[in-house]
Structure formats: structure tokens, C-alpha cells
Design an enzyme around this catalytic site. Structure first.
Site, PDB file in Angstrom:
ATOM      1  CG  HIS A 119      -0.457  -0.164   2.587  1.00 44.67           C
ATOM      2  ND1 HIS A 119      -0.302   0.976   3.257  1.00 44.67           N
ATOM      3  CD2 HIS A 119      -0.058  -1.017   3.101  1.00 44.67           C
ATOM      4  CE1 HIS A 119       0.361   0.650   4.456  1.00 44.67           C
ATOM      5  NE2 HIS A 119       0.398  -0.574   4.580  1.00 44.67           N
ATOM      6  CG  ASP A 121      -2.622   4.262   3.227  1.00 45.29           C
ATOM      7  OD1 ASP A 121      -2.348   3.042   2.621  1.00 45.29           O
ATOM      8  OD2 ASP A 121      -3.153   4.188   3.848  1.00 45.29           O
ATOM      9  CG  ASP A 154       2.582  -0.336   7.700  1.00 42.35           C
ATOM     10  OD1 ASP A 154       2.249  -0.694   6.684  1.00 42.35           O
ATOM     11  OD2 ASP A 154       1.708  -0.007   8.884  1.00 42.35           O
ATOM     12  CD  GLU A 188      -3.210  -1.534   5.480  1.00 44.35           C
ATOM     13  OE1 GLU A 188      -3.359  -2.662   5.985  1.00 44.35           O
ATOM     14  OE2 GLU A 188      -2.662  -0.668   6.077  1.00 44.35           O
ATOM     15  CD  GLU A 189      -1.329   2.083   7.797  1.00 47.76           C
ATOM     16  OE1 GLU A 189      -1.953   1.421   8.850  1.00 47.76           O
ATOM     17  OE2 GLU A 189      -0.080   1.448   7.752  1.00 47.76           O
ATOM     18  CG  ASP A 215      -1.015  -7.158   1.660  1.00 49.69           C
ATOM     19  OD1 ASP A 215      -0.113  -6.437   1.260  1.00 49.69           O
ATOM     20  OD2 ASP A 215      -2.156  -6.844   1.953  1.00 49.69           O
ATOM     21  CG  HIS A 459       1.037   1.925  12.741  1.00 46.38           C
ATOM     22  ND1 HIS A 459      -0.245   1.643  12.927  1.00 46.38           N
ATOM     23  CD2 HIS A 459       1.317   1.501  11.541  1.00 46.38           C
ATOM     24  CE1 HIS A 459      -0.695   1.093  11.699  1.00 46.38           C
ATOM     25  NE2 HIS A 459       0.398   0.840  10.745  1.00 46.38           N
TER      26      HIS A 459
HETATM   27 ZN   LIG Z   1       0.619  -1.573   6.344  1.00 48.66          ZN
END
Ligand SMILES: [Zn+2]
Length: 489
Positions: A119, A121, A154, A188-189, A215, A459
Site C-alpha cells: 500500500h 499510504d 509499512d 490501507e491504514e 501481501d 506506526h
Molecule cells: Zn501496512
């Protein structure tokens, strides 16, 4: 007494023999594929490109404005400029303005396509934490053997390394037999409804049948599972479900000088207390059993004895796994009270108290069953229970005997031979759920190393990827695409 003693000792003998036989026949599931030729590519340019991509602040957004969508447009342009062969030879589709779908047509349309996902984002940097970063969060700094910044793991490492791999294969003149899709969602987030869900709809409309999907969502875990010294390449074969419940208690309120026996706060507190005192039962579910079937044979003799004989040792093992929140979350539906609201003024009874509880469902549980259980545990009609809009049942479990799993396993044995390969239940949610109708084979894995202090970087502060891991990602995708050309595994 004598016959009894004799038969007891005979029984014990049989039991011991059974334990030993099971342990001895607990065969290794590891592959030892011959090493592959080292891939030659320009590492510095690849790192530079990852760094540049990190500098584009593609933070997921709920409603599009010029300022929050501009970084996505810039990222698209950057990818077009950086990977000229891909943009000449693959079909690119921009889905719902910000997501990307590439199709690399294979020569043999008898082979079902594979789908590599990632992803575009990233999550925002929590305001106030910017200064805690070793290097500014969107600097993309390459230093101390790492590329630093939000999205380093991520999930820009996946996006960029997949593209690096395909560009490299094209440069070498490689043409796939099997069609390869590359799908990069842009939200996705925040649930993937605008990105992955729309890409999946495009593919469904074409009646695309996918052999397997790969994924993000799992990695090489090093030193995190107690008692396992070797790093483990964990391939996510399923993921937990997600549900948030809002509990509300409404009362007439009134002045605090004339209180009823029970306040809204008291009633709700008791409800939460009941829930916390009735955790969900622990259960060694099929995905966790599979994990032990793969890891067990690689361990010391005593540990092997335990894991080869779960029929006897399961209660003890459950108690051991319960000792850490990570391993405990593998074997049960978890519940976490995250928000509690009530009252505003010291001498006024609140008319309403509200609490939010977040659940992560283990396979076997369902949203319906969890809601029913919570109602039964609380057993108080004054507490109203409502599910918040975003909820999802646990994903189906993908087979470890399927082509997709075997190809990923083989590829890992070639590019990360220092690891034990094992299937695993992914704890977090990924975009793969949107593709559930397109294939039964959905796997989650990136060949990057996560040690115990790394999990909080995702994150969090100081997200980074080691240059070694990033290069391994590129080698991994090159090798996976090559391996997946034949139907054999
Ligand atoms: Zn992710």
C-alpha cells in the site's frame, strides 16, 4: 493389587512409547533449496529511490483535498520516472484516482495470475513526537545501515522493492509465463475501502482468477517467540477479525444531592468489570497448530516432545503461551476497553455513560457470537450494545499445502536460508480481506527482520528498515516471480 499394578505399568509403557514415537516421527517441514545466484543490481540507487518515496507524505485521508492528495500524485509521477521499463511494458491503471494496478501479461494464459500487494499510504506521525525521532520522520535518511522514516517498513519498502524486482527482471529480458498483478492501494491504514476494495472490484469484473496473493502482514521474527533461538520467517495464513462495541447506559440524571442507588457510571463500570473478568477461552486453533508443526521439529528434544504431543501437553502449552500478550493473542479473541466517557460537572449526575471495547477475533469466532457473548456476560438490559461500523470476521485460513504457500516457502529458503519457515496467524488487519473472493490462497509476508524492540516502530517513532533487509526484499520478489512461473513447487 498385582494385576492392577501390572496393567498400570503396561499402560505407562505404552504412553511413553507413544510420546517417543510421535517425537521421533515429528518430521521437519523445512526446505533446503540450493542457493540461488546472487542478484546484481545497483543497491545505492535502490536505497535512494526508497528514501525519495518516504519523503512524499502520503498520509491516508478520509476526504480528499488538494493538499492531502498531492503527495499521492507526486508518488505516482515519481514511480513513473523511476521505473521506465515497467511503465513501458506493463499495463498501468489508476484506480479511484490514487491507487495503482499493474498487469504484467504472462505468455501462458492457462496459468492463473499471481497478485503482489502493498500500500502507498502511511499513518501520520503523532503530533509532538517529531523530535523523538533519530532522523526527521519524513527525511528518508539513509544512515547507520538503515533507511529511516514513516513508511520505511509499512509499507513503502514493499511497494518499492516489488517495483525494483520487476524493473530488474525486465532489464534482464525476463518475460513471465504467468501473469503478475501488482496492486497498491492508497488507504490501507484506514480500511482500504477506497483503494484495495476498488482494485478488487476491477479484477472481479474481469473475472480474474488468482492463484495466490502475497501481501504485507508478517515478517522474519527474531528473538520474540520464547524458547525459539533461530529467526522465524512467519508466513501469515490467516488474520484475526476486528470488532468494536459501544456500550451505552442512559439514566434520567439529576442533581447529585438526590442520587439514585445506581448511577450510569456505576452500571457501566460493573458491565466492563464483568467483561474483563470473563476473558475469551484459549484455544490452540488450526493456524497455531500449524505454526507448531513447522517450528517444533527444529527445536531441542524436550521442546519437540511437548509440541509433537499436543494431545497431552496442550493445557500446559496454553498456560505457557498465556504468559506473554503476544503469544496469548495468538490463541484467543482479545478484548480491550479503550474509551470511557461519562459526566461533566461535579454535582450533576450524567444522563449517559459510554465505553468502547475493541475485540480481535480468533478464527472460529464470529462477530455475531462475540456480540451475543458480551450481552450474556453483562446480563443487564440497561446496557445497550452496538457495533461500530468497521467490523470484520476472521479471515479464512489458507492452506500450507497449496502452491502459493510452497512457492513463498521455497523463495524464503533461497533468500533467507538462516530462518525457520512457519505459517502464522497475522494479528493485525491487512488489505487482503478485500480480495477474499478472488482466491483461497492468501499469504502475508515480507522478508524483513523484526526484533522485540522493532514492533513498536511500526506506526511509532523511528520506523526504519535495514539496508540488508531492503536488499533482501528485492531479491525475494525477483526470486518469487521466477519461482512462480512453473506450476511445480
Ligand atoms: Zn501496512
Amino acid at each position: 493389587m498385582k494385576p492392577l499394578a501390572t496393567s498400570l505399568s503396561a499402560l505407562l509403557g505404552v504412553l511413553i512409547a507413544l510420546l517417543f514415537i510421535r517425537t521421533i516421527t515429528f518430521r521437519s517441514r523445512q526446505l533446503h533449496a540450493p542457493p540461488v545466484e546472487t542478484l546484481r543490481f545497483d543497491q545505492n540507487t535502490a536505497l535512494e529511490r526508497l528514501s525519495e518515496a518516504i519523503q512524499l507524505k502520503t498520509v491516508s485521508f478520509e476526504s480528499a483535498t488538494e493538499s492531502n492528495t498531492a503527495p499521492f500524485q507526486k508518488l505516482h509521477a515519481f514511480l513513473t520516472k523511476s521505473f521506465p521499463l515497467i511503465h513501458r511494458q506493463l499495463t498501468k491503471e489508476i484506480v479511484n484516482n490514487h491507487s495503482l494496478l499493474y498487469t504484467w501479461e504472462g505468455k501462458d494464459n492457462q496459468l492463473k495470475p499471481i497478485l503482489l500487494m502493498a500500500h502507498l499510504d502511511v499513518v501520520p506521525v503523532v503530533p509532538g513526537t517529531e523530535n523523538s525521532w533519530t532522523h526527521a520522520p519524513f527525511s528518508g535518511k539513509v544512515a547507520e545501515g538503515y533507511v529511516w522514516g514513516r513508511g520505511a517498513i509499512d509499507n513503502k519498502a514493499s511497494v518499492l522493492s516489488i517495483l525494483e524486482a520487476v524493473e530488474k527482471l525486465l532489464a534482464d529480458g525476463f518475460q513471465p509465463q504467468r501473469t503478475v498483478y501488482l496492486a497498491f492501494g492508497h488507504d490501507e491504514e484506514i480500511g482500504g475501502q477506497q483503494g484495495a476494495a476498488k482494485i478488487a472490484a476491477v479484477l472481479s469484473k474481469r473475472e480474474a482468477q488468482i492463484e495466490f496473493i502475497l501481501d504485507e502482514g508478517s515478517a522474519i521474527i527474531d528473538g520474540v517467540i520464547p524458547g525459539v533461538a533461530a529467526p522465524i520467517s512467519m508466513i501469515g495464513i490467516g488474520e484475526k477479525g476486528y470488532l468494536t462495541l459501544k456500550l451505552t447506559v442512559s439514566t434520567p440524571g439529576g442533581h447529585s444531592s438526590l442520587p439514585p442507588n445506581e448511577s450510569a457510571i456505576g452500571i457501566l463500570s460493573r458491565a466492563i468489570d464483568k467483561i474483563e473478568r470473563s476473558p475469551f477461552p484459549r484455544n490452540i486453533n488450526p493456524a497455531v497448530k500449524e505454526f507448531f508443526n513447522f517450528v517444533g521439529p527444529e527445536l531441542s528434544w524436550e521442546k519437540k516432545l511437548v509440541l509433537a504431543n499436543l494431545w497431552l501437553t496442550e493445557p500446559w502449552l496454553k498456560r505457557e503461551l498465556a504468559k506473554s500478550p503476544l503469544t496469548d493473542s495468538m490463541i484467543r479473541t482479545t478484548q480491550a476497553t479503550t474509551i470511557f466517557h461519562a459526566g461533566a460537572t461535579e454535582n450533576v449526575l450524567p444522563t449517559q455513560a459510554q465505553a468502547i471495547i475493541n475485540f480481535r477475533l480468533i478464527s472460529g469466532d464470529t462477530i455475531e457470537a462475540v456480540i451475543a457473548r458480551v450481552g450474556k456476560v453483562i446480563d443487564d438490559a440497561r446496557v445497550k450494545i452496538a457495533a461500530l461500523p468497521f467490523s470484520i470476521d476472521p479471515s479464512p485460513i489458507s492452506s500450507t499445502d497449496a502452491v502459493g504457500f510452497k512457492l513463498v516457502r521455497r523463495t524464503i529458503s533461497q533468500v533467507a536460508p538462516h530462518t525457520i519457515v512457519a505459517p502464522f496467524l497475522t494479528i493485525a488487519a491487512t488489505d487482503t480481506r478485500h480480495y477474499a473472493k478472488l482466491t483461497k490462497q492468501t499469504y502475508r509476508f515480507m522478508p524483513i527482520t523484526i526484533r522485540s524492540d522493532d514492533a513498536k516502530r511500526i506506526h511509532g517513532v523511528d520506523e526504519r528498515i535495514s539496508t540488508e533487509d531492503y536488499e533482501r526484499c528485492i531479491r525475494f520478489y525477483v526470486q518469487l516471480i521466477k519461482n512462480s512461473q512453473a506450476t511445480a513447487n
